[in-house]
Design an enzyme around this catalytic site. Sequence first.
Site, PDB file in Angstrom:
ATOM      1  CG  HIS A   1      -0.223  -0.001   2.535  1.00  0.00           C
ATOM      2  ND1 HIS A   1       0.220   1.143   3.151  1.00  0.00           N
ATOM      3  CD2 HIS A   1       0.125  -1.031   3.354  1.00  0.00           C
ATOM      4  CE1 HIS A   1       0.804   0.827   4.302  1.00  0.00           C
ATOM      5  NE2 HIS A   1       0.761  -0.480   4.451  1.00  0.00           N
ATOM      6  CG  ASP A   2      -0.348   4.346   1.194  1.00  0.00           C
ATOM      7  OD1 ASP A   2      -1.157   5.134   0.689  1.00  0.00           O
ATOM      8  OD2 ASP A   2      -0.630   3.621   2.170  1.00  0.00           O
TER       9      ASP A   2
ATOM     10  N   GLY B   1       4.990  -0.843   3.073  1.00  0.00           N
ATOM     11  CA  GLY B   1       4.200   0.291   2.621  1.00  0.00           C
ATOM     12  C   GLY B   1       5.028   1.547   2.442  1.00  0.00           C
TER      13      GLY B   1
END
Length: 287
Positions: free
Chosen positions: A131-132, A149
């Site tokens: 994520h991200d 992340g």
Amino acid sequence: MDHSVVNWPSSVRIHPSALVDPEAKLGEGVTIGPWCSVGPDVVLGEGVRLHANVIVDGLTEIGAQAEIFPFVTVGLAPQDLKYRGEPTRCQIGAHTVIRENVTIHRGTAQGAGLTRVGSHCLIMANAHVAHDCLIGDGVIIVNNTVMGGHVEIGDGARIMGSAALHQFVRIGRGALVGGVCGVEADVIPYGSVLGNRARLVGLHWIWLRRQGVSAGEIQQMRRAFRILYPRTGRNEAVLGARLSEVKRDFPDHARIQEIITFMEAESRRGLVRAASPSQITAETEGV
């Protein structure tokens, strides 16, 4: 399927076993293979090909001519215990190829709310993009690479097989991360790191030559690198002085100034340390 009902172009090809939500937006020439699943908020650009058993969900956009191989998941919920179903996004750039068993998760509200892979990238089998993460254009990520992340990877970087990138790490443009390498801190643009715990062994000379960088410019970059990372007498307390020296001596060299800007930028992880002289060979140093 009657394309007039769902307003998809007649050139779209969907295998009868695939599950494609009628709300999904499909561009000209999209091909969706057997047992794929495409969610309602997905946008597939012109010529996108999903081979088989591919799952694309969430607020996900895949750019034109991207190709995704079997058993890949794109845009699913992040592996983050703080995630509460917020409408975060995932983007895959045009002409990017994603090989078997790759997982790419959407962003989080605590981050940028976006996971992005650039255009003309190659992500090889079994890699994980968390994520991200923000991955630039023309990046190659080799098999079994994993990242936490919020990792950022600059254009043209090369991440070799089974590398592990700590969350919030930045990998600069054109950098090389060696295979089976644990990266706990930031890698400067054009830097080359090796080792179980990544250590900087030089610049990514092969990539620079392939980009058409002249021998004279490479020589300048070598001089600047040796000032920033001297073989002997290294002292973290005087890094600022070495940065100032390089800025003063190479004011018109764009790539060297790019390295300086990267090193001076705010960082959550700090900079990868240089290898000891015994770990630096003539080959890695570009002699």
